[in-house]
Design a protein around this motif. Structure first.
Motif, PDB file in Angstrom:
ATOM      1  N   ARG A  86       0.852  -1.186   0.000  1.00  0.00           N
ATOM      2  CA  ARG A  86       0.000   0.000   0.000  1.00  0.00           C
ATOM      3  C   ARG A  86       0.888   1.235   0.000  1.00  0.00           C
ATOM      4  N   TRP A 109      -1.815   8.556  -9.405  1.00  0.00           N
ATOM      5  CA  TRP A 109      -0.566   7.791  -9.351  1.00  0.00           C
ATOM      6  C   TRP A 109      -0.075   7.506 -10.764  1.00  0.00           C
ATOM      7  N   ALA A 113      -3.653   5.542 -12.000  1.00  0.00           N
ATOM      8  CA  ALA A 113      -4.990   5.736 -11.434  1.00  0.00           C
ATOM      9  C   ALA A 113      -5.135   7.179 -10.965  1.00  0.00           C
ATOM     10  N   TYR A 170      -9.003   4.462 -13.796  1.00  0.00           N
ATOM     11  CA  TYR A 170      -7.840   3.580 -13.826  1.00  0.00           C
ATOM     12  C   TYR A 170      -7.325   3.387 -15.247  1.00  0.00           C
ATOM     13  N   VAL A 180      -3.464  -1.794 -14.573  1.00  0.00           N
ATOM     14  CA  VAL A 180      -3.989  -2.135 -13.255  1.00  0.00           C
ATOM     15  C   VAL A 180      -4.654  -3.498 -13.242  1.00  0.00           C
ATOM     16  N   PHE A 203      -5.404  -2.982  -8.499  1.00  0.00           N
ATOM     17  CA  PHE A 203      -5.061  -1.804  -7.710  1.00  0.00           C
ATOM     18  C   PHE A 203      -6.322  -1.031  -7.323  1.00  0.00           C
ATOM     19  N   ILE A 215      -7.326   2.862  -5.755  1.00  0.00           N
ATOM     20  CA  ILE A 215      -6.927   4.193  -5.312  1.00  0.00           C
ATOM     21  C   ILE A 215      -7.987   4.723  -4.349  1.00  0.00           C
ATOM     22  N   LEU A 269      -2.634   3.965  -2.635  1.00  0.00           N
ATOM     23  CA  LEU A 269      -2.767   3.020  -3.735  1.00  0.00           C
ATOM     24  C   LEU A 269      -2.545   1.631  -3.155  1.00  0.00           C
ATOM     25  N   TYR A 297       7.063   4.680  -8.385  1.00  0.00           N
ATOM     26  CA  TYR A 297       5.683   5.154  -8.363  1.00  0.00           C
ATOM     27  C   TYR A 297       5.651   6.593  -7.852  1.00  0.00           C
ATOM     28  N   CYS A 352       3.226  10.112  -7.041  1.00  0.00           N
ATOM     29  CA  CYS A 352       1.908  10.725  -6.904  1.00  0.00           C
ATOM     30  C   CYS A 352       1.951  12.122  -7.514  1.00  0.00           C
TER      31      CYS A 352
END
Length: 127
Positions: free
Chosen positions: A19, A36, A49, A59, A64, A68, A70, A81, A94, A96
């Motif tokens: 997560r 993300w 997402a 998404y 995904v 996943f 969000i 996420l 990853y 944001c």
């Protein structure tokens, strides 16, 4: 100034879960869309997402594949996420991101030179 800080990345075996969190500061969190992205070694930054100010989500279905989720907690100024059934192909940094709009479309069209970005968190999935 908008500041985004990701956390929660790490090394996990295929089939495992992680997560990711994104803590935001610098403006009214609940008024804006967030999202993300990820970037694999040698690859381009890819949309994963997004979530808008009313918690409606979008998404990238191809990446995904229903694994996943969000979400956001406006009381904590944090976006999440949840990543399940991770695959080696999910290995990436990853990021944001947030825009100047409350709607998810503004996130899907972002580039590294637009909007606001965190520093990224590494996710590595071993086979």
């Amino acid at each position: 100034q908008v500041v985004l800080v990701e956390s929660g990345g790490g090394l996990v075996q295929a089939g495992g879960s992680l997560r990711l969190s994104c803590a935001a500061s610098g403006r009214a969190f609940s008024n804006y869309a967030l999202g993300w992205f990820r970037q694999a070694p040698g690859g381009e930054r890819e949309f994963v997402a997004a979530i808008d100010w009313r918690n409606r989500v979008t998404y990238n279905v191809d990446s995904v594949k229903g694994r996943f989720t969000i979400s956001r907690d406006n009381a904590k100024n944090t976006m999440y996420l949840q990543m399940n059934s991770l695959e080696p192909e999910d290995t990436a940094v990853y990021y944001c991101a947030t825009s100047q709009s409350p709607f998810t479309q503004s996130i899907t069209i972002m580039t590294p030179s637009t909007g606001y970005w965190g520093q990224g968190t590494q996710v590595t999935v071993s086979s």
